[in-house]
Write a protein that holds these residues in place. Structure first.
Motif, PDB file in Angstrom:
ATOM      1  N   UNK A 138      31.353  34.170  43.748  1.00 24.53           N
ATOM      2  CA  UNK A 138      31.157  32.851  44.352  1.00 24.53           C
ATOM      3  C   UNK A 138      31.942  31.850  43.516  1.00 24.53           C
ATOM      4  N   UNK A 139      32.807  31.085  44.164  1.00 26.10           N
ATOM      5  CA  UNK A 139      33.657  30.114  43.490  1.00 26.10           C
ATOM      6  C   UNK A 139      33.197  28.720  43.897  1.00 26.10           C
ATOM      7  N   UNK A 140      33.058  27.823  42.917  1.00 21.82           N
ATOM      8  CA  UNK A 140      32.545  26.495  43.242  1.00 21.82           C
ATOM      9  C   UNK A 140      32.964  25.487  42.182  1.00 21.82           C
ATOM     10  N   UNK A 141      33.148  24.233  42.577  1.00 20.67           N
ATOM     11  CA  UNK A 141      33.300  23.181  41.582  1.00 20.67           C
ATOM     12  C   UNK A 141      31.917  22.743  41.131  1.00 20.67           C
ATOM     13  N   UNK A 142      31.796  22.197  39.949  1.00 20.24           N
ATOM     14  CA  UNK A 142      30.454  21.873  39.479  1.00 20.24           C
ATOM     15  C   UNK A 142      29.902  20.611  40.134  1.00 20.24           C
ATOM     16  N   UNK A 143      30.706  19.987  40.978  1.00 19.47           N
ATOM     17  CA  UNK A 143      30.217  18.881  41.797  1.00 19.47           C
ATOM     18  C   UNK A 143      31.169  18.702  42.963  1.00 19.47           C
ATOM     19  N   UNK A 144      30.642  18.262  44.094  1.00 28.08           N
ATOM     20  CA  UNK A 144      31.497  17.990  45.235  1.00 28.08           C
ATOM     21  C   UNK A 144      31.990  19.248  45.934  1.00 28.08           C
ATOM     22  N   UNK A 145      32.998  19.077  46.775  1.00 26.30           N
ATOM     23  CA  UNK A 145      33.524  20.158  47.610  1.00 26.30           C
ATOM     24  C   UNK A 145      34.989  20.440  47.316  1.00 26.30           C
TER      25      UNK A 145
END
Lengths: 160, 188
Positions: A138-145
């Motif tokens: 799972x890849x994600x920024x630590x805030x926002x999109x």
């Protein structure tokens, strides 16, 4: 000869998204290579979680150049593996190597090279303290999109 | 007889060999260290038929701290140089080694870090070109949740000889069990 370096899956976001997950990753390769070309409106760090593990089982050591100075950073006992900093203006691209991802004897180590012309050039090594074979990322920024149009492509490399 | 010719033509069309799948990135060999460890990991008889080589490795040492060294084509003379940029988690170190008997490529994971192996990707471009010295580039690192290193290295072997073998070894101790190096060839 059987293919050695194979595409497994790829996606281009049709709309902004808080994360993207590669699931059901086969265990038949030796290494995985994740290539990301992404952007977002605000600057944030990018992370990945493996096999749905949200525990404090990740850490990293990093090296970066900002355009005026070089530095090194570290974080321990984190809830995600650090994959570089995503700035807000230009495209971020990164190549991440998940080495021996299906080896059930060792913890999993990720090598990352990340580039973003108006931010940092980075090299990082991250650790997931689990001997489980990686079957999802799972890849994600630590805030926002992530912005629409961000692309994520996963390859498998098979050793002899 | 016309029907025989028609039949033969049909057989020729439907039994034509399928063009072989061509791959530009091929696995050449993989070495995995068994129980008891090993002081070296060696690749020999590397074919000269590729354009570039790539080593991908996962290594652990048997001592507290050791760097990864490599020699090519059996050359043990002072024919190597390297530059490195290393992050320790708090400081950045840049340096070089000149006229060395080997190239240094970062460090292997320390023995005390259970289940942790250092990893790396090492590229050798134009490894078989007998008109050039051999330049290498690598990204290596290990993180042990509170310690570790990340390294960018460039190396030079000052010989025009094609690389036909590679010998990997740590500065001290041995490679621990389960350490592994995989060699790939990239066609041009």
């Amino acid at each position: 000869m059987a293919s050695t370096y194979e595409p497994i899956a790829t996606t281009t976001l049709g709309s902004a998204a808080a994360s993207y997950t590669f699931s059901s990753i086969p265990s038949t390769y030796t290494d995985l290579v994740l290539i990301m070309n992404a952007s977002q409106a605000a600057g944030n760090s990018v992370y990945c979680q493996l096999n749905g593990d949200t525990g404090s089982n990740y850490s990293y050591t990093g090296l970066y150049g900002s355009g005026s100075s070089a530095g090194s950073a570290r974080a321990s006992n984190q809830t995600g593996a650090y994959l570089g900093y995503l700035g807000s203006t230009t495209i971020y691209n990164a190549i991440n190597h998940f080495m021996n991802y299906a080896n059930t004897t060792t913890y999993k180590t990720i090598l990352n090279r990340k580039n973003q012309s108006d931010q940092y050039v980075e090299a990082d090594v991250a650790l997931w303290r689990s001997t489980a074979a990686i079957n999802s990322i799972k890849i994600y920024p630590d805030s926002g999109n992530f912005d629409t149009g961000s692309t994520f492509t996963l390859y498998g490399i098979k050793a002899a | 007889m016309w029907w025989a010719r028609l039949l033969n033509n049909a057989i020729a069309v439907f039994s034509a060999p399928v063009p072989p799948v061509t791959n530009s990135y091929e696995s050449i060999a993989t070495v995995t260290v068994g129980s008891g460890g090993s002081s070296t990991i060696a690749f020999s008889s590397i074919p000269s038929t590729y354009k570039h080589l790539q080593f991908r490795f996962m290594l652990k040492g048997t001592v507290a701290s050791a760097a990864l060294l490599v020699q090519y084509s059996g050359d043990t003379t002072a024919s190597y140089n390297d530059h490195y940029l290393e992050g320790s988690g708090s400081t950045v170190t840049a340096g070089y080694d000149s006229t060395s008997a080997q190239i240094i490529y970062g460090s292997v994971a320390p023995t005390a870090a259970s289940n942790v192996f250092g990893v790396g990707v090492l590229d050798i471009l134009d490894y078989a070109d007998t008109n050039k010295f051999k330049t290498t580039r690598s990204l290596t690192g290990n993180d042990t949740n509170g310690a570790g290193y990340i390294d960018l290295d460039s190396g030079l072997w000052r010989k025009t000889t094609a690389i036909s073998s590679a010998l990997f070894y740590p500065t001290s101790g041995s490679f621990a069990q389960y350490s592994q190096i995989a060699l790939y060839g990239i066609k041009g």
